[in-house]
Design an enzyme around this catalytic site. Sequence first.
Site, mmCIF file in Angstrom:
data_model
loop_
_atom_site.group_PDB
_atom_site.id
_atom_site.type_symbol
_atom_site.label_atom_id
_atom_site.label_comp_id
_atom_site.label_asym_id
_atom_site.label_seq_id
_atom_site.Cartn_x
_atom_site.Cartn_y
_atom_site.Cartn_z
ATOM 1 N N LYS A 198 0.842 -1.200 0.000
ATOM 2 C CA LYS A 198 0.000 0.000 0.000
ATOM 3 C C LYS A 198 0.879 1.253 0.000
ATOM 4 O O LYS A 198 0.706 2.149 -0.809
ATOM 5 C CB LYS A 198 -0.909 -0.036 1.234
ATOM 6 C CG LYS A 198 -1.786 1.175 1.366
ATOM 7 C CD LYS A 198 -2.748 1.036 2.545
ATOM 8 C CE LYS A 198 -3.399 2.374 2.839
ATOM 9 N NZ LYS A 198 -4.361 2.322 3.934
ATOM 10 N N GLU A 204 10.495 -4.610 4.605
ATOM 11 C CA GLU A 204 10.574 -6.027 4.221
ATOM 12 C C GLU A 204 10.294 -6.183 2.720
ATOM 13 O O GLU A 204 11.006 -6.874 1.996
ATOM 14 C CB GLU A 204 9.538 -6.859 5.004
ATOM 15 C CG GLU A 204 9.823 -6.999 6.482
ATOM 16 C CD GLU A 204 9.173 -5.910 7.329
ATOM 17 O OE1 GLU A 204 8.944 -4.790 6.807
ATOM 18 O OE2 GLU A 204 8.922 -6.180 8.517
ATOM 19 N N GLY A 256 -4.866 -1.712 4.830
ATOM 20 C CA GLY A 256 -4.081 -2.842 4.318
ATOM 21 C C GLY A 256 -4.767 -4.174 4.564
ATOM 22 O O GLY A 256 -4.881 -5.015 3.669
ATOM 23 N N ARG A 257 -5.253 -4.387 5.777
ATOM 24 C CA ARG A 257 -5.842 -5.691 6.122
ATOM 25 C C ARG A 257 -7.240 -5.872 5.551
ATOM 26 O O ARG A 257 -7.861 -6.908 5.752
ATOM 27 C CB ARG A 257 -5.833 -5.883 7.637
ATOM 28 C CG ARG A 257 -6.493 -4.766 8.421
ATOM 29 C CD ARG A 257 -6.179 -4.853 9.911
ATOM 30 N NE ARG A 257 -6.683 -3.715 10.676
ATOM 31 C CZ ARG A 257 -6.040 -2.560 10.810
ATOM 32 N NH1 ARG A 257 -4.890 -2.366 10.203
ATOM 33 N NH2 ARG A 257 -6.555 -1.578 11.542
ATOM 34 N N GLU A 342 -5.092 -6.426 14.730
ATOM 35 C CA GLU A 342 -4.581 -5.118 14.311
ATOM 36 C C GLU A 342 -5.717 -4.092 14.341
ATOM 37 O O GLU A 342 -5.486 -2.900 14.518
ATOM 38 C CB GLU A 342 -3.959 -5.195 12.903
ATOM 39 C CG GLU A 342 -3.034 -4.035 12.596
ATOM 40 C CD GLU A 342 -2.162 -4.239 11.354
ATOM 41 O OE1 GLU A 342 -0.940 -4.376 11.500
ATOM 42 O OE2 GLU A 342 -2.716 -4.258 10.243
ATOM 43 N N HIS A 373 -5.140 -32.959 17.491
ATOM 44 C CA HIS A 373 -4.011 -33.797 17.918
ATOM 45 C C HIS A 373 -2.874 -32.947 18.464
ATOM 46 O O HIS A 373 -1.743 -33.401 18.541
ATOM 47 C CB HIS A 373 -3.543 -34.656 16.749
ATOM 48 C CG HIS A 373 -4.636 -35.563 16.265
ATOM 49 N ND1 HIS A 373 -4.884 -36.796 16.819
ATOM 50 C CD2 HIS A 373 -5.590 -35.370 15.316
ATOM 51 C CE1 HIS A 373 -5.933 -37.339 16.207
ATOM 52 N NE2 HIS A 373 -6.387 -36.488 15.300
ATOM 53 N N LYS A 502 9.096 -0.609 14.300
ATOM 54 C CA LYS A 502 9.712 -0.282 13.003
ATOM 55 C C LYS A 502 10.806 0.763 13.194
ATOM 56 O O LYS A 502 11.902 0.651 12.651
ATOM 57 C CB LYS A 502 8.672 0.292 12.044
ATOM 58 C CG LYS A 502 7.675 -0.713 11.510
ATOM 59 C CD LYS A 502 6.786 -0.030 10.475
ATOM 60 C CE LYS A 502 5.583 -0.856 10.135
ATOM 61 N NZ LYS A 502 4.616 -0.166 9.293
HETATM 62 O O1 F6P Z 1 3.108 -2.675 9.796
HETATM 63 C C1 F6P Z 1 1.765 -2.963 9.668
HETATM 64 C C2 F6P Z 1 1.278 -2.696 8.277
HETATM 65 O O2 F6P Z 1 1.210 -1.341 8.046
HETATM 66 C C3 F6P Z 1 -0.054 -3.365 8.029
HETATM 67 O O3 F6P Z 1 -1.103 -2.629 8.498
HETATM 68 C C4 F6P Z 1 -0.016 -3.544 6.557
HETATM 69 O O4 F6P Z 1 -0.965 -4.461 6.118
HETATM 70 C C5 F6P Z 1 1.403 -4.007 6.363
HETATM 71 O O5 F6P Z 1 2.140 -3.263 7.310
HETATM 72 C C6 F6P Z 1 1.972 -3.821 4.996
HETATM 73 O O6 F6P Z 1 1.945 -2.499 4.575
HETATM 74 P P1 F6P Z 1 2.144 -2.092 3.079
HETATM 75 O O7 F6P Z 1 1.066 -2.722 2.275
HETATM 76 O O8 F6P Z 1 2.093 -0.604 3.061
HETATM 77 O O9 F6P Z 1 3.482 -2.609 2.633
#
Ligand code: F6P
Length: 534
Positions: A198, A204, A256-257, A342, A373, A502
């Site tokens: 987003k 990452e 995002g979620r 979240e 199990h 972060k």
């Molecule tokens: O760090 C949490 C977050 O902002 C989530 O809310 C989001 O889904 C995820 O990181 C990834 O964010 P992006 O889509 O901006 O890379």
Amino acid sequence: MSKHWDALAKRHAEVKDRAILDLFEWADRAEVFAASAGDMILDYSKTNIDLETRDLLVALAKDTGVADKRAAMFGGEKINDTEGRAVLHVALRAGDDAVIRVDGVDVMQQIRATRTRIATFVRDVREGLFTGQGGKITDVVNIGIGGSDLGPVMATLALAPYHDGPRVHYVSNVDGAHIHDVLEGLNPETTLVIVASKTFTTIETMTNAETAKRWMQTKVADPAAQFAAVSTSAEKTAAFGIDGARVFGFEDWVGGRYSLWGPIGLGVMLAIGSENFDQFLAGARDMDQRFVNDPFERNMPVMLALVGTWHNQICGYTTRAVLPYDQRLSRLPAYFQQLEMESNGKGVALDGSNLTRPSGPVVWGEPGTNGQHAFYQLIHQGTRVVPCEFFIARNGHEPDLAHQHLLLASNCLAQSEALMRGRSLGEATAIMAKKGFTGAELDRQARHRVFPGNRPSTTLVYPKLTPFVLGQIIALYEHRVFVEGVILGINSYDQWGVELGKELALALQPMLEGTMDAASKDGSTRALLDYLRA
Ligand code: F6P
């Protein structure tokens, strides 16, 4: 509002020791304490909720303003007021004739235009009109994390019977092992990489995207030509070198979620095709309409939220288990974990005051029967009560293996029955006496075999895990989170709690590299840094 909370607490004190099983003396109970959505049924009769409790819960939902807030969300108002944003994931799945305005602008025009562009791209990739340097795209690697990963992964796995496109893989972790293991064995010449973020700043994702670019460069003259991007930032995707023709945008009013329904679902669309994806949207839209129109007592998302509120807020059960008896929903618990935790893992109310009630529950789980199990021991005999949410289809996708589905379904029903019914000391003693135990040893052995019972659960039954049904299930849970958040008086749509870590990670990087002194850190962090640096 406190009068409702007080009344619910009083009710809980009155009924907490009665047996849920006894409530079934009322022959209609299973029918009355269920909500339906077409051919899908949410059974919440195996809880301690009765008519009086339900009335109190419904009154709580009404008086906390669930209906007004719902109208505000669907109407494009900026209900995410710590970020100044509307909350409009529902627009991503709205019908073609919908008009939804944000700041006076109809956002549906843009959504429809993006849908058309994506459908064309998906068709081109699937039919080989868009190719890699080595020909037709055989593999797609989606790089994203959190909401840009969990939803697409979950839906891709869930809809395996509908896969007829390229193989779709997902990379999320910044741990190099993840991207290494995914790329190993893939051919850069026939691989399409989607960078899904987003913000297009998530460390990452951007790190993995650079790694993928380098990997592509080993064999492909113009790696960027085999990259696509999904983001709200056209500027940043351009700076990364991705041609605007393969950039699919969305707006910041999609959390995002909650973003699976739009371009973030590109990996799913490539796997199952646009028509099946449209069915997925149609299922969610169906649940949206029920959420908007059904009276609270029969409204599936509202009732699921009220059951959750009862267990978490009133009964004090701090976790809930998501237990799909559907192997293809293996990532559903992880997806719901982000969706619920979240969204509702907040300690501050909308007005900035501290919450006086517990925040949303810990959500966890695994598919059945595997969990049986592993951790069901605690669910059945541990001292904590864990409300369980079971999921089971009437039919599987494998008619030849219908006998296995039967076994799966009988296990699912057995678990909710066992949780509710339990096994008394008398019953356990009779069983052990038959095995020849006597006296004190009989009593000791029997006591280990007692199940307290009276443990609540809900069961969601659906005809089959089709794209439509999956859309219904996900939208059901999204709205459940919304209602629980409104009742708590929190903003379910920000996520400030992920930011501090972060910031600290960025500051620690040079300390790990050894280019910055770690004297400002606490003793534990310094010792761990020393260990990792050595
Ligand atoms: O760090 C949490 C977050 O902002 C989530 O809310 C989001 O889904 C995820 O990181 C990834 O964010 P992006 O889509 O901006 O890379």
